[in-house]
Design a protein around this motif. Structure first.
Motif, PDB file in Angstrom:
ATOM      1  N   UNK A  38     -59.575  67.554 -59.873  1.00 12.15           N
ATOM      2  CA  UNK A  38     -60.945  67.106 -60.103  1.00 12.15           C
ATOM      3  C   UNK A  38     -61.176  66.864 -61.591  1.00 12.15           C
ATOM      4  N   UNK A  39     -61.572  65.631 -61.950  1.00 10.31           N
ATOM      5  CA  UNK A  39     -61.878  65.368 -63.361  1.00 10.31           C
ATOM      6  C   UNK A  39     -63.079  66.183 -63.834  1.00 10.31           C
ATOM      7  N   UNK A  40     -63.077  66.552 -65.097  1.00 15.14           N
ATOM      8  CA  UNK A  40     -64.152  67.316 -65.702  1.00 15.14           C
ATOM      9  C   UNK A  40     -65.236  66.353 -66.208  1.00 15.14           C
ATOM     10  N   UNK A  48     -55.516  62.033 -61.377  1.00 17.39           N
ATOM     11  CA  UNK A  48     -54.870  63.247 -61.881  1.00 17.39           C
ATOM     12  C   UNK A  48     -54.709  63.194 -63.398  1.00 17.39           C
ATOM     13  N   UNK A  49     -54.363  62.028 -63.933  1.00 14.69           N
ATOM     14  CA  UNK A  49     -54.229  61.904 -65.383  1.00 14.69           C
ATOM     15  C   UNK A  49     -55.587  61.985 -66.073  1.00 14.69           C
ATOM     16  N   UNK A  50     -56.616  61.409 -65.458  1.00 17.91           N
ATOM     17  CA  UNK A  50     -57.977  61.507 -66.010  1.00 17.91           C
ATOM     18  C   UNK A  50     -58.428  62.962 -66.010  1.00 17.91           C
ATOM     19  N   UNK A  51     -58.118  63.684 -64.932  1.00 19.52           N
ATOM     20  CA  UNK A  51     -58.502  65.100 -64.847  1.00 19.52           C
ATOM     21  C   UNK A  51     -57.832  65.901 -65.950  1.00 19.52           C
ATOM     22  N   UNK A  52     -56.565  65.638 -66.195  1.00 19.18           N
ATOM     23  CA  UNK A  52     -55.852  66.339 -67.269  1.00 19.18           C
ATOM     24  C   UNK A  52     -56.442  65.984 -68.632  1.00 19.18           C
ATOM     25  N   UNK A  53     -56.703  64.703 -68.842  1.00 20.69           N
ATOM     26  CA  UNK A  53     -57.250  64.257 -70.130  1.00 20.69           C
ATOM     27  C   UNK A  53     -58.662  64.775 -70.358  1.00 20.69           C
ATOM     28  N   UNK A  86     -59.921  67.522 -69.625  1.00 14.68           N
ATOM     29  CA  UNK A  86     -59.927  68.930 -70.016  1.00 14.68           C
ATOM     30  C   UNK A  86     -59.831  69.076 -71.534  1.00 14.68           C
ATOM     31  N   UNK A  87     -59.369  68.021 -72.224  1.00 16.07           N
ATOM     32  CA  UNK A  87     -59.116  68.086 -73.667  1.00 16.07           C
ATOM     33  C   UNK A  87     -60.341  67.798 -74.528  1.00 16.07           C
ATOM     34  N   UNK A  88     -61.338  67.148 -73.980  1.00 11.34           N
ATOM     35  CA  UNK A  88     -62.523  66.864 -74.780  1.00 11.34           C
ATOM     36  C   UNK A  88     -63.747  67.434 -74.087  1.00 11.34           C
ATOM     37  N   UNK A  89     -64.790  67.573 -74.808  1.00 13.69           N
ATOM     38  CA  UNK A  89     -66.030  68.162 -74.314  1.00 13.69           C
ATOM     39  C   UNK A  89     -66.917  67.059 -73.740  1.00 13.69           C
ATOM     40  N   UNK A  90     -67.076  67.000 -72.396  1.00 14.61           N
ATOM     41  CA  UNK A  90     -67.958  65.979 -71.819  1.00 14.61           C
ATOM     42  C   UNK A  90     -69.404  66.158 -72.254  1.00 14.61           C
ATOM     43  N   UNK A  91     -70.131  65.046 -72.240  1.00 12.54           N
ATOM     44  CA  UNK A  91     -71.553  65.082 -72.612  1.00 12.54           C
ATOM     45  C   UNK A  91     -72.336  65.958 -71.677  1.00 12.54           C
TER      46      UNK A  91
END
Length: 164
Positions: A29-31, A152-157, A159-164
């Motif tokens: 699940x993407x963040x 899956x790649x979007x979900x991993x990516x 996790x690295x930045x703080x969503x708005x």
């Protein structure tokens, strides 16, 4: 004896889940709450939007995050021939180049990435219509597979930045 078999099965299943292996079609699940998609072909866009919405990610044009599909590339080649030199097997290769950027600033949130999927299927020269239909179904399967990989790649990516 039964207890040791049960313990062995438990240990093997824990090792298998610890290595990151997942069933085909399962996604992380993407963040993100929302995401806009730009540059994708119609087939990929619909498949991707459906799967993102299944993951509770709202897809709309006003999202602060923009998934940019830089390029989609299909390659079709003969991978085997029969005794008469006719095409007997084909290989379909689908390559996708993408990145995510911040809509407000235009800053890249991910570096441009490449995802590739490959399928090989038999080709029957005496029944070209059925072979063509099968090729179309494999292409649809590749769009779906690519959507799962991309999410899956979007979900991993994400996790690295703080969503708005």
């Amino acid at each position: 004896m039964k207890a040791s078999a049960g313990i062995t099965a438990l240990i093997l299943s824990l090792l298998l889940t610890a290595c990151g292996w997942q069933l085909r079609g399962t996604t992380s699940k993407p963040n993100l709450e929302t995401l806009a998609v730009s540059g994708a072909s119609t087939e990929l866009r619909y498949t991707l939007e459906d799967e993102l919405e299944n993951q509770d990610v709202l897809v709309h044009g006003e999202s602060p995050y923009l998934l940019v599909i830089d390029d989609e590339d299909w390659m079709r080649r003969t991978s085997a021939v029969d005794a008469q030199g006719r095409q007997a097997e084909i290989e379909l290769r689908y390559t996708l180049y993408w990145h995510i950027e911040d809509r407000k600033t235009g800053a890249l949130l991910t570096t441009p990435k490449r995802v590739m999927a490959l399928r090989t299927l038999p080709w029957y020269p005496e029944n070209a219509t059925a072979s063509s239909d099968e090729e179309s179904m494999v292409r649809d399967d590749l769009y779906e597979d690519m959507s799962y990989r991309l999410i899956n790649q979007i979900a991993t990516a994400s996790q690295r930045w703080e969503p708005y």
